[in-house]
Write an enzyme that holds these catalytic residues in place. Sequence first.
Site, PDB file in Angstrom:
ATOM      1  N   HIS A  94       1.417  -0.906  -0.160  1.00  0.00           N
ATOM      2  CA  HIS A  94      -0.229   0.012  -0.040  1.00  0.00           C
ATOM      3  C   HIS A  94       0.865   1.251   0.330  1.00  0.00           C
ATOM      4  O   HIS A  94       1.946   1.286   0.525  1.00  0.00           O
ATOM      5  CB  HIS A  94      -0.624  -0.244   1.384  1.00  0.00           C
ATOM      6  CG  HIS A  94      -1.345   1.013   0.868  1.00  0.00           C
ATOM      7  ND1 HIS A  94      -2.700   2.100   0.372  1.00  0.00           N
ATOM      8  CD2 HIS A  94      -2.280   2.054   2.455  1.00  0.00           C
ATOM      9  CE1 HIS A  94      -3.142   2.455   1.099  1.00  0.00           C
ATOM     10  NE2 HIS A  94      -2.095   3.190   1.816  1.00  0.00           N
ATOM     11  N   HIS A  96       0.965   6.143  -1.394  1.00  0.00           N
ATOM     12  CA  HIS A  96       0.389   6.997  -1.664  1.00  0.00           C
ATOM     13  C   HIS A  96       1.620   7.425  -2.136  1.00  0.00           C
ATOM     14  O   HIS A  96       1.173   8.688  -2.411  1.00  0.00           O
ATOM     15  CB  HIS A  96       0.179   8.185  -0.569  1.00  0.00           C
ATOM     16  CG  HIS A  96      -0.523   7.086   0.638  1.00  0.00           C
ATOM     17  ND1 HIS A  96      -1.346   8.468   1.284  1.00  0.00           N
ATOM     18  CD2 HIS A  96      -1.330   5.766   0.565  1.00  0.00           C
ATOM     19  CE1 HIS A  96      -2.635   7.603   2.039  1.00  0.00           C
ATOM     20  NE2 HIS A  96      -2.130   6.158   1.839  1.00  0.00           N
ATOM     21  N   ASP A 119       0.729  -4.346 -20.515  1.00  0.00           N
ATOM     22  CA  ASP A 119       1.736  -5.108 -19.943  1.00  0.00           C
ATOM     23  C   ASP A 119       1.358  -5.759 -19.156  1.00  0.00           C
ATOM     24  O   ASP A 119       1.915  -6.789 -18.422  1.00  0.00           O
ATOM     25  CB  ASP A 119       3.200  -5.330 -20.665  1.00  0.00           C
ATOM     26  CG  ASP A 119       3.522  -5.204 -21.754  1.00  0.00           C
ATOM     27  OD1 ASP A 119       3.196  -5.844 -22.563  1.00  0.00           O
ATOM     28  OD2 ASP A 119       4.066  -4.355 -22.061  1.00  0.00           O
ATOM     29  N   HIS A 168      -8.485   7.542  -1.220  1.00  0.00           N
ATOM     30  CA  HIS A 168      -7.585   7.693  -0.867  1.00  0.00           C
ATOM     31  C   HIS A 168      -6.401   7.035  -1.471  1.00  0.00           C
ATOM     32  O   HIS A 168      -5.239   8.045  -1.821  1.00  0.00           O
ATOM     33  CB  HIS A 168      -7.716   5.862  -0.358  1.00  0.00           C
ATOM     34  CG  HIS A 168      -6.577   5.916   0.500  1.00  0.00           C
ATOM     35  ND1 HIS A 168      -7.404   5.404   2.131  1.00  0.00           N
ATOM     36  CD2 HIS A 168      -5.262   5.968   1.179  1.00  0.00           C
ATOM     37  CE1 HIS A 168      -6.168   4.876   2.617  1.00  0.00           C
ATOM     38  NE2 HIS A 168      -5.446   5.138   2.056  1.00  0.00           N
ATOM     39  N   TYR A 226       6.819 -13.817 -23.421  1.00  0.00           N
ATOM     40  CA  TYR A 226       7.626 -12.950 -23.334  1.00  0.00           C
ATOM     41  C   TYR A 226       9.168 -13.009 -22.322  1.00  0.00           C
ATOM     42  O   TYR A 226       8.193 -14.137 -21.751  1.00  0.00           O
ATOM     43  CB  TYR A 226       6.474 -11.778 -22.757  1.00  0.00           C
ATOM     44  CG  TYR A 226       8.265 -10.127 -22.664  1.00  0.00           C
ATOM     45  CD1 TYR A 226       8.268  -9.857 -23.658  1.00  0.00           C
ATOM     46  CD2 TYR A 226       9.003 -10.095 -21.308  1.00  0.00           C
ATOM     47  CE1 TYR A 226       8.994  -8.615 -23.580  1.00  0.00           C
ATOM     48  CE2 TYR A 226       9.299  -8.746 -20.794  1.00  0.00           C
ATOM     49  CZ  TYR A 226       9.492  -8.430 -21.410  1.00  0.00           C
ATOM     50  OH  TYR A 226       9.889  -6.712 -21.603  1.00  0.00           O
TER      51      TYR A 226
HETATM   52 ZN    ZN Z   1      -3.468   4.776   3.097  1.00  0.00          ZN
END
Ligand code: ZN
Length: 238
Positions: A94, A96, A119, A168, A226
């Site tokens: 996670h 930002h 891709d 978010h 690939y």
């Molecule tokens: Zn966050």
Amino acid sequence: MLEQLKQDVLQANLDLVRHGLVTLTWGNVSGIDRGSGRIVIKPSGVAYEALTPKDMVVVDLQGKTVEGALHPSTDTPAHLCLYNACPLIGGITHTHSPYATMFAQACREIPCLGTTHADQFNGPVPLARFLSANEVQDGYEANMGRVIVERFQGLDWQSFPGVLLAGHAPFTWGKNAAEAVLHAVALERIAHMACGTLQLNPQISGLPSHILAKHYRRKHGPGAYYGQSKNKPSSIKE
Ligand SMILES: [Zn+2]
């Protein structure tokens, strides 16, 4: 316990920083050992440069800390929700990261505008909805995971290795923590290019579906050719 996984998860967290995806401590990576059902995740709010393998926190799939002196990332319940929803996921990030977060804040999926995107993602990068007032008040972080799982009903987690959470930021995943980081890097670059492309031509309708399908299948699935796979036909020239 899980010393190699702690090392791998630490390295993945440092790689997020190295790739420029993290400001301050706004990011986390976890990895799971499916055999034991244990998850290793970054501790909450600790500066990246100070992290060592022993700072990594081990939790079970219900979120109980089973090893580690520090509190796990506050986003741990969201990670757990995704691990519980898809047994193929071995690592989660996670961040930002700015461009992916801009799309999340604009409440826009990232349309597939070129082969760089195709891709990595077999279509637009999905957007999960805003949480309701009740979902924020009670079990906020777990509910972040739940709205992502809700968005993925009918979607394949492997064909779409990331999501934007409305208002978010992005989550990405992969077969392990390192691959989840690669997908976070790719997602940020895709978002950056999409942002510029839409500025240059707001009317662009996106990559034709036959080119999208060709590029995705070159890299993923049973016909992928690939790279340097042992199964790669010798006639392929790149
Ligand atoms: Zn966050």
